[in-house]
Design a protein around this motif. Structure first.
Motif, short mmCIF file in Angstrom:
data_model
loop_
_atom_site.label_atom_id
_atom_site.label_comp_id
_atom_site.label_asym_id
_atom_site.label_seq_id
_atom_site.Cartn_x
_atom_site.Cartn_y
_atom_site.Cartn_z
N SER A 43 0.88 -1.18 0.00
CA SER A 43 0.00 0.00 0.00
C SER A 43 0.90 1.21 0.00
CB SER A 43 -0.92 -0.02 1.22
OG SER A 43 -1.78 -1.14 1.18
N ILE A 44 0.90 1.96 -1.10
CA ILE A 44 1.97 2.91 -1.39
C ILE A 44 1.52 4.35 -1.21
CG2 ILE A 44 3.46 3.78 -3.25
CD1 ILE A 44 3.25 0.91 -4.48
N ILE A 60 5.57 8.18 -13.41
CA ILE A 60 5.59 7.08 -12.45
C ILE A 60 4.19 6.72 -11.96
CG2 ILE A 60 6.05 8.66 -10.52
CD1 ILE A 60 7.74 6.42 -9.25
N LEU A 61 3.33 7.72 -11.73
CA LEU A 61 1.99 7.42 -11.24
C LEU A 61 1.19 6.64 -12.27
CD1 LEU A 61 -0.18 7.60 -9.11
CD2 LEU A 61 -0.73 9.92 -9.92
N GLY A 68 -1.49 -1.98 -11.90
CA GLY A 68 -2.33 -2.49 -10.83
C GLY A 68 -1.79 -2.32 -9.43
N LEU A 69 -0.81 -1.42 -9.24
CA LEU A 69 -0.30 -1.18 -7.89
C LEU A 69 -1.31 -0.36 -7.10
CD1 LEU A 69 3.47 -0.37 -8.54
CD2 LEU A 69 2.39 -2.59 -8.09
N ARG A 70 -1.30 -0.56 -5.78
CA ARG A 70 -2.24 0.15 -4.91
C ARG A 70 -1.58 1.43 -4.41
NH1 ARG A 70 -4.06 0.06 0.75
NH2 ARG A 70 -6.24 0.76 0.71
#
Length: 411
Positions: A43-44, A60-61, A68-70
């Motif tokens: 969770s970033i 990067i965002l 699919g990163l959170r």
């Protein structure tokens, strides 16, 4: 334990190289190549800006979301996530991505520079990726330091994605910051042009400020970068990290030219060549260039210019433009000591020291915050020979290498 070794312990990297040896990869490029493996399932909170791009100019965002990163929260530094705000302009809400909270780390108070404990709720990893430009004054390193410190207090791990120092990592310029002159334009005793990468300087500052080495951020180092390489030798694209840092040429002159911010002279904001040109109404550029004399590695071209905003907005200024011809021998810090000395001698009525609050500090003149002490200003006011001031205001390179050696990741 070095930051590099800690990274390898916490986030082991693939040993294989999928790119040519001559190709420099940023920390973000390395993560992308390795399928963002260390970030999956986390969770970033992300501290980034417009220049946080990979080799294909993808932000990067967008990369994180497309994979699919959170991403729980996004922090924006001075100038904002999209790098649209001017210097010292408070940054408010960012354009939102659906479901992501944007938090400004540059508001109307000094307290706004540091994330609050609630900003780490629901977060287990802080990821930082900002483009620094190799000068102590540039505030992005300090934003990362404050964020990493806040994350450590909240029990959250940090990961810094490194980028090359645009000016290379060989030469230094200027003195160390002295005690009592710390601010958002200088947190710890480093030279003005320090020769370190973002990650190296963050770790140096974190430890110098008393941080527990156990809480040092993890690092994804660059690959293929050597300290002798300037940005335009890396093959990486340049994206302006702030509105008045449009090109590598700007970054090249910035270590000395930013001193002009601490005066009433125009440093070229409001023109298309900020920091490369400087002057004020009533100054004769030809006489100024003659008074300064030959500049190793550069030619001074007399000119007239009219800023469209900030100092002397709408007024015609006389001055010079710096044309760097040999950056290996050019030292902008030395040039600006000669230039300010010449203007004080020739046009004392056209010159003044900036007196308004600067980066949340009122009691110390802006010029002293930038110079790292009051010594340079006092010497200029008393007419000390510029060569003597330069000798006094240059920290020995070998001592700086010794001081910073434990934090250096690259040859």
């Amino acid at each position: 334990m070095s930051a590099h070794s800690r990274f390898n312990r916490v986030f082991p990297r693939e040993a294989s190289m999928k790119t040519r040896k001559s190709q420099v990869l940023t920390g973000l490029d390395v993560l992308v190549r390795d399928d963002l493996a260390p970030l999956r399932g986390r969770s970033i909170a992300l501290l980034a800006h417009a220049a946080s791009v990979d080799r294909d100019l993808r932000n990067i965002l967008d990369i994180f979301l497309e994979n699919g990163l959170r991403v729980v929260r996004v922090f924006g530094p001075e100038h904002g996530f999209w790098a649209v705000a001017q210097d010292m302009e408070p940054v408010g809400a960012h354009p939102a991505y659906a479901g992501i909270e944007f938090v400004s780390l540059y508001g109307t108070t000094e307290e706004s520079l540091t994330p609050r404990p609630e900003h780490f709720e629901g977060v287990d990893l802080l990821v930082c990726d900002l483009l620094d430009v190799g000068s102590r004054y540039y505030t992005f390193v300090n934003s990362v330091v404050f964020a990493v410190e806040a994350a450590a207090r909240a029990g959250v791990e940090s990961l810094v994605l490194d980028r090359p120092n645009p000016l290379g990592g060989v030469h230094i310029e200027g003195p160390l910051l002295e005690p009592g002159y710390g601010s958002f334009v200088g947190l710890v005793p480093v030279p003005v042009r320090h020769g370190l990468t973002l990650a190296e300087l963050v770790c140096f500052a974190f430890v110098h400020r008393g941080g527990n080495p156990v809480n040092l951020p993890g690092i994804v180092p660059c690959e293929g970068w050597k300290r002798a390489l300037w940005w335009d030798q890396t093959g990486l694209p340049w994206v302006p990290p702030s509105p008045n840092m449009p090109t590598l040429d700007t970054a090249t002159v910035y270590p000395g030219a930013c001193l002009i911010e601490g005066t009433t002279l125009s440093e070229g904001r409001g023109t298309t060549r900020p920091f490369e040109l400087f002057g004020a109404p009533g100054i004769d550029g030809a006489k100024l260039a003659e008074a300064i004399g030959p500049v190793p590695g550069a030619i001074l071209r007399p000119l007239l210019f009219k800023p469209t905003f900030q100092k002397h907005s709408g007024l015609v200024c006389g001055g010079v433009q710096i044309h760097v011809t040999d950056r290996a021998h050019f030292r902008s810090w030395n040039l600006m000591i000669h230039a300010i000395s010449a203007i004080l001698n020739l046009w004392p009525d056209r010159f003044g020291w900036r007196t308004d609050a600067y980066e949340f500090v009122r009691e110390i003149p802006a010029f002293d915050l930038l110079a790292g002490s009051d010594r340079l200003r006092a010497g200029l006011e008393h007419g000390v020979d510029p060569a003597e001031l330069i000798a006094e205001q240059t920290f020995p390179a070998e001592l700086w290498r010794e001081m910073s050696e434990p934090f250096r990741l690259y040859e």
